[in-house]
Design a protein around this motif. Structure first.
Motif, short mmCIF file in Angstrom:
data_model
loop_
_atom_site.label_atom_id
_atom_site.label_comp_id
_atom_site.label_asym_id
_atom_site.label_seq_id
_atom_site.Cartn_x
_atom_site.Cartn_y
_atom_site.Cartn_z
N SER A 1 -76.80 -49.63 -77.76
CA SER A 1 -76.74 -50.15 -79.14
C SER A 1 -76.13 -49.18 -80.13
O SER A 1 -76.51 -49.17 -81.31
CB SER A 1 -78.14 -50.59 -79.61
N THR A 2 -75.19 -48.35 -79.68
CA THR A 2 -74.47 -47.48 -80.63
C THR A 2 -73.00 -47.89 -80.73
O THR A 2 -72.14 -47.08 -81.09
CB THR A 2 -74.57 -46.00 -80.20
N TYR A 3 -72.70 -49.14 -80.40
CA TYR A 3 -71.33 -49.67 -80.49
C TYR A 3 -71.22 -50.58 -81.70
O TYR A 3 -72.15 -51.35 -81.95
CB TYR A 3 -71.03 -50.47 -79.23
N PRO A 4 -70.16 -50.53 -82.47
CA PRO A 4 -69.00 -49.65 -82.34
C PRO A 4 -69.31 -48.24 -82.84
O PRO A 4 -70.13 -48.07 -83.75
CB PRO A 4 -67.95 -50.32 -83.22
N ALA A 5 -68.63 -47.25 -82.23
CA ALA A 5 -68.88 -45.86 -82.60
C ALA A 5 -68.59 -45.64 -84.08
O ALA A 5 -67.67 -46.22 -84.62
CB ALA A 5 -67.99 -44.95 -81.76
N GLN A 6 -69.42 -44.84 -84.70
CA GLN A 6 -69.19 -44.49 -86.10
C GLN A 6 -68.99 -42.99 -86.20
O GLN A 6 -69.34 -42.24 -85.28
CB GLN A 6 -70.36 -44.94 -86.95
N LYS A 7 -68.48 -42.59 -87.34
CA LYS A 7 -68.18 -41.18 -87.57
C LYS A 7 -69.43 -40.33 -87.35
O LYS A 7 -70.53 -40.71 -87.76
CB LYS A 7 -67.66 -41.00 -89.00
N ILE A 8 -69.26 -39.20 -86.71
CA ILE A 8 -70.37 -38.31 -86.40
C ILE A 8 -69.86 -36.88 -86.48
O ILE A 8 -68.67 -36.64 -86.25
CB ILE A 8 -70.90 -38.64 -84.98
N ASN A 9 -70.73 -35.97 -86.80
CA ASN A 9 -70.38 -34.55 -86.73
C ASN A 9 -70.49 -34.15 -85.27
O ASN A 9 -71.51 -33.65 -84.82
CB ASN A 9 -71.33 -33.73 -87.61
N GLY A 10 -69.47 -34.43 -84.50
CA GLY A 10 -69.49 -34.18 -83.07
C GLY A 10 -68.77 -35.28 -82.33
O GLY A 10 -67.70 -35.74 -82.75
N VAL A 11 -69.39 -35.75 -81.25
CA VAL A 11 -68.77 -36.76 -80.39
C VAL A 11 -69.78 -37.86 -80.09
O VAL A 11 -70.96 -37.58 -79.87
CB VAL A 11 -68.33 -36.12 -79.04
N LEU A 12 -69.33 -39.10 -80.10
CA LEU A 12 -70.19 -40.20 -79.69
C LEU A 12 -69.43 -41.13 -78.74
O LEU A 12 -68.31 -41.56 -79.06
CB LEU A 12 -70.70 -40.99 -80.90
N ILE A 13 -70.01 -41.40 -77.60
CA ILE A 13 -69.49 -42.45 -76.70
C ILE A 13 -70.58 -43.50 -76.63
O ILE A 13 -71.68 -43.24 -76.15
CB ILE A 13 -69.20 -41.92 -75.28
N ALA A 14 -70.28 -44.67 -77.17
CA ALA A 14 -71.31 -45.71 -77.31
C ALA A 14 -71.75 -46.27 -75.96
O ALA A 14 -71.01 -46.22 -74.97
CB ALA A 14 -70.77 -46.83 -78.18
N GLY A 15 -72.95 -46.82 -75.94
CA GLY A 15 -73.49 -47.46 -74.73
C GLY A 15 -73.61 -48.96 -74.90
O GLY A 15 -73.27 -49.51 -75.95
N PHE A 16 -74.16 -49.61 -73.90
CA PHE A 16 -74.33 -51.07 -73.82
C PHE A 16 -74.84 -51.67 -75.14
O PHE A 16 -75.77 -51.12 -75.73
CB PHE A 16 -75.36 -51.33 -72.71
#
Lengths: 229, 431
Positions: free
Chosen positions: B114-129
């Motif tokens: 439930s982190t899709y679509p990815a939003q801006k983050i201080n770092g890296v985010l690869i969204a999941g299911f």
């Protein structure tokens, strides 16, 4: 059950009139249908035309309205409910019913621009008339239909400017509720416009944050595959 | 173990859908040796999942430290306010900030559901299911080509399990391997203060092969165990790479148990006259009519068809409590194959709080062991038994925290909403 009976009694008292949301194509009629539905009025729609980027919550189309000139036998089933009808067809409403028409008005430039975007998305070229001639034709139609509506004793009309309602939805939700009998949920009607605005603002800053139309089908499939739907 | 660093970091590892009992078994039988070591030297607790026990809700609570009334996620599906039109909430719907939005340091977040679509983050985010398009699932976008090159797969195609378990298992393994490659790459190439990695194949495996996990003679028993061996290798690898004062938390979002049968709540509501779809109309939510008193959304959320709230609302708000009492009695008497179906019935107002209560279900049901509650409005019978052999369970997610010195900051009976607090307390204690 007591709750249901109370609900049914209230419903019967609202059933005398047919509510029609009308205007030119792309004048904000779908947004108005959302408001009316959110307010608690049943809407008549066949959902044949699916929601897409142009109308993310659906078009609220009801195919039968297009046959009104030849067949109005379906009209009695619309008492106490609302449906959408383009203004050109209002002339064919039978005079043996009472109607409340919410007539959407929108800046002509915006109507033409919105129609253009939609047609491009559909891969169509649109009218060969050109924007100026098209605007003239629409303006003429609006003049005629408004004069005609003013002479119809069985039709009450509320003119609503799309741009005003977008700017300040709350007072319009109030006047809309007043026009429709005062029993609708004004807060829900206001929220529909606000969430629509929120969506537009968000889409303008972040590219398509919500699942878009074709994605929703895939999400549904993935959830079904795991038994979550 | 690596040398002591001056700044402690936090690593969170998620094992989606793995119950406390399975962790106990897998660590005691030598399948997850590395995790066994961490448990031996740390804290191992049974943790309560969200209500209902669904990944979208539970992970939203894990990353925000909030309950659904505060973060606004009540399920994988919801209705637009004032309508019966369904929509699928996603990361854009989440109303409370995830911990990485308020933490000071950089974060690497991989595959949190439930982190899709990815939003801006201080770092890296690869969204999941449920994440569909890698280009929209990754922030920053520059990483997309690297992930594509390494064959990163967001999730296993669970549709394959409906065709062939072998195909599904191949895809599951490919997905796990690509996830491990991505974690190693990001661990080595990124600066970070918090690293979160979630394995979701565990949940998929248990949905289709819980029976194989439980039965040592099952054809796929060893394959299931191998999946956990691979994850344990990663756990050991991470543990070895950690600095002495780094913090490590491992958790699941909900538990799992054997599925006996599925019980269709909307069918039951229809059967007892609480839910009506007019004859001749398709069974879907937009066709709910004015004689409807209540309807269910997956998995077990019950909504009163309130006047003023829904277009065909029939229940006067003054009568809501009576209607809820009627529904509670109705569900208390629900039986499947001679067994009482419902274990607990919660009123929304008793279990949720916060500014987003308007969307909250009025009642939430928790099923008895083995009974999977469903809200399929098209169901033609009360009881179904499909392809699935496992189902989510609410009371037995797990939590492991490295180090016994932290015993005092771990609640005796933690819930998924406690994770952010525990993480923050670990960091505070360090300072």
């Amino acid at each position: 059950m007591r709750a249901i009976k109370k609900g049914m009694e209230r419903t019967r008292s609202k059933d005398a009139t047919i509510t029609i949301v009308s205007g030119l194509p792309r004048s904000g009629t779908s947004l108005m249908m959302q408001m009316v539905e959110a307010g608690g009025m049943p809407v008549v729609t066949d959902n044949i035309r699916k929601a897409n980027d142009d109308n993310p919550r659906g078009y609220y189309e009801f195919e039968k309205v297009k046959t009104i000139k030849d067949d109005s036998s379906w009209l009695p089933s619309c008492h106490g409910k609302a449906f959408k009808m383009i203004s050109e067809l209002l002339y064919h409403l039978p005079s043996n019913h009472t109607y409340k028409v919410i007539f959407m008005k929108r800046e002509m430039e915006e109507i033409l621009a919105s129609q253009g975007v939609m047609l491009r998305r559909l891969g169509k070229n649109g009218s060969t008339l050109g924007d100026e001639k098209m605007a003239g034709s629409f303006e003429k139609h609006l003049q005629y239909i408004e004069s005609w509506l003013a002479t119809q004793s069985n039709i009450t009309v509320l003119y609503v400017k799309y741009n005003d309602i977008i700017r300040e939805p709350r007072p319009y939700a109030q006047s809309l509720n007043h026009f429709l009998g005062g029993w609708l949920h004004e807060e829900h009607m206001t929220q529909v416009v606000e969430s629509s605005l929120y969506r537009q603002r968000r889409e303008s800053t972040v590219q398509s944050n919500n699942y878009v139309d074709n994605e929703e089908e895939e999400v549904k499939k993935q959830l079904e595959d795991l038994g979550y739907l | 173990m690596a040398a002591k660093n001056t700044t402690s970091r936090t690593i969170l590892i998620g094992l989606d859908g793995v119950p406390y009992g399975a962790i106990k078994t897998l660590t005691q039988t030598g399948i997850m040796k590395n995790l066994a070591t961490i448990i031996e030297e740390g804290v191992f607790r049974k943790m309560a999942s969200s209500i209902p026990e669904i990944s979208s809700i539970a992970w939203s609570s894990i990353i925000t430290g909030k309950n659904p009334g505060e973060h606004g996620i009540y399920g994988f599906v919801d209705v637009h306010p004032g309508t019966y039109r369904l929509f699928f909430p996603n990361f854009s719907t989440l109303k409370a900030p995830p911990f990485w939005a308020t933490d000071n340091g950089r974060s690497v977040i991989i595959n949190v559901p439930s982190t899709y679509p990815a939003q801006k983050i201080n770092g890296v985010l690869i969204a999941g299911f449920v994440a569909l398009n890698l280009a929209k699932a990754v922030y920053p976008a520059e990483l997309v080509p690297y992930l594509t090159d390494m064959g990163y797969q967001i999730d296993v195609d669970s549709g394959k399990a409906h065709q062939s378990i072998d195909l599904f298992l191949k895809d599951l393994d490919r997905t796990l391997k690509s996830r491990i490659t991505a974690y190693r790459y990001l661990w080595d190439t990124q600066e970070w203060h918090t690293f979160m990695l979630v394995f979701t194949g565990t949940d998929r495996l248990f949905h289709f092969l819980w029976n194989a996990y439980e039965d040592p003679h099952h054809t796929y028993h060893e394959t299931v165990l191998d999946h956990f061996r691979q994850i344990d290798e990663v756990v050991g690898e991470i543990h070895n790479k950690m600095n002495d004062d780094d913090h490590l938390l491992l958790m699941s979002d909900h538990g799992f148990e054997a599925l006996t049968c599925e019980v269709n709540l909307n069918y039951y509501l229809k059967e007892h006259g609480f839910l009506t779809i007019p004859e001749g109309k398709e069974d879907n939510f937009t066709n709910i009519d004015r004689t409807t008193t209540a309807f269910a959304l997956d998995p077990s959320r019950i909504y009163i068809n309130l006047e003023g709230k829904y277009p065909q609302g029939s229940v006067n708000p003054e009568d809501k409590e009576h209607v809820m009492d009627d529904l509670i009695s109705l569900f208390q008497s629900l039986e499947a194959n001679g067994q009482k179906v419902v274990k607990n019935i919660y009123r929304g107002g008793d279990i949720y709080h916060g500014p987003y209560m308007e969307q909250a279900p009025d009642l939430v049901l928790l099923g008895n062991k083995g009974l999977n509650l469903r809200a399929n409005i098209k169901a033609k019978q009360l009881i179904d038994k499909g392809i699935f052999t496992g189902k989510h369970s609410q009371e037995d997610a797990f939590l492991v925290v490295k180090g016994k010195k932290n015993l005092d900051i771990i609640p005796e009976f933690p819930t998924v909403s406690d994770i952010v607090n525990i993480k923050d307390n670990l960091n505070r204690k360090e300072r």
